[in-house]
Design a protein around this motif. Sequence first.
Motif, PDB file in Angstrom:
ATOM      1  N   THR A 268       0.842  -1.183   0.000  1.00 18.92           N
ATOM      2  CA  THR A 268       0.000   0.000   0.000  1.00 18.92           C
ATOM      3  C   THR A 268       0.882   1.239   0.000  1.00 18.92           C
ATOM      4  OG1 THR A 268      -1.626  -1.202   1.289  1.00 18.92           O
ATOM      5  CG2 THR A 268      -1.844   1.190   1.223  1.00 18.92           C
ATOM      6  N   THR A 269       0.511   2.206  -0.830  1.00 18.21           N
ATOM      7  CA  THR A 269       1.271   3.456  -0.836  1.00 18.21           C
ATOM      8  C   THR A 269       0.375   4.572  -0.354  1.00 18.21           C
ATOM      9  OG1 THR A 269       0.661   3.939  -3.116  1.00 18.21           O
ATOM     10  CG2 THR A 269       2.728   2.727  -2.767  1.00 18.21           C
ATOM     11  N   ASP A 270       0.966   5.516   0.322  1.00 16.77           N
ATOM     12  CA  ASP A 270       0.254   6.682   0.821  1.00 16.77           C
ATOM     13  C   ASP A 270       0.527   7.839  -0.123  1.00 16.77           C
ATOM     14  OD1 ASP A 270      -0.874   8.765   2.192  1.00 16.77           O
ATOM     15  OD2 ASP A 270       0.416   8.595   3.948  1.00 16.77           O
ATOM     16  N   ASP A 271      -0.476   8.206  -0.954  1.00 18.52           N
ATOM     17  CA  ASP A 271      -0.299   9.275  -1.931  1.00 18.52           C
ATOM     18  C   ASP A 271      -0.127  10.637  -1.281  1.00 18.52           C
ATOM     19  OD1 ASP A 271      -0.400   7.530  -4.056  1.00 18.52           O
ATOM     20  OD2 ASP A 271      -2.541   7.816  -4.409  1.00 18.52           O
ATOM     21  N   SER A 272      -0.449  10.768   0.006  1.00 19.79           N
ATOM     22  CA  SER A 272      -0.297  12.057   0.669  1.00 19.79           C
ATOM     23  C   SER A 272       1.091  12.227   1.282  1.00 19.79           C
ATOM     24  CB  SER A 272      -1.360  12.224   1.752  1.00 19.79           C
ATOM     25  OG  SER A 272      -1.154  11.271   2.784  1.00 19.79           O
ATOM     26  N   ALA A 273       1.869  11.160   1.320  1.00 15.54           N
ATOM     27  CA  ALA A 273       3.218  11.255   1.877  1.00 15.54           C
ATOM     28  C   ALA A 273       4.108  12.064   0.941  1.00 15.54           C
ATOM     29  CB  ALA A 273       3.810   9.856   2.071  1.00 15.54           C
ATOM     30  N   PRO A 274       4.966  12.932   1.500  1.00 13.37           N
ATOM     31  CA  PRO A 274       5.858  13.714   0.637  1.00 13.37           C
ATOM     32  C   PRO A 274       6.823  12.804  -0.123  1.00 13.37           C
ATOM     33  CG  PRO A 274       6.332  14.122   2.965  1.00 13.37           C
ATOM     34  CD  PRO A 274       5.166  13.185   2.905  1.00 13.37           C
TER      35      PRO A 274
END
Length: 144
Positions: A2-8
């Motif tokens: 899972t990737t967090d699209d809000s992470a810089p």
Amino acid sequence: MTTDDSAPVRFDNKIAVLLREDLETWQRLNVTAFLVSGLGTEVPEVIGEPYADADGTPYLPMFRQPVLVFEGTKETLTAAHGRALSRALPRAVFTSDLFATGNDRDNRAAVRAVAKDQLDVVGLAVYGPRNAVDKVLKGARMHP
């Protein structure tokens, strides 16, 4: 995974342009445009995917990461040029002689006519690992 699209997004590499502080505004813009144009030709991984608007109109791809612009004295540029060469980083150079030329052939001839230690560098673009680029830029400051 899972990737967090809000992470810089943090890039391992850095694109930087260093300009001599005594350039006119139009010269700063012109030099920056010329310098960054060379990076994508030699370092294709810096170029992202093409763009398209909601109507499907295509646009050219651009750098996939920010270009950081710095300024410094003539001495700072000379030192940075030497450090970029010693680290063998991909680089583009713009010398004061190029303001008097009007085409690519004459630009290349103007640079070719001067030994590397004698170039009057007014702009330098470099790409590489963040730490290496930071060392090249030692003494420079962010462009205002």
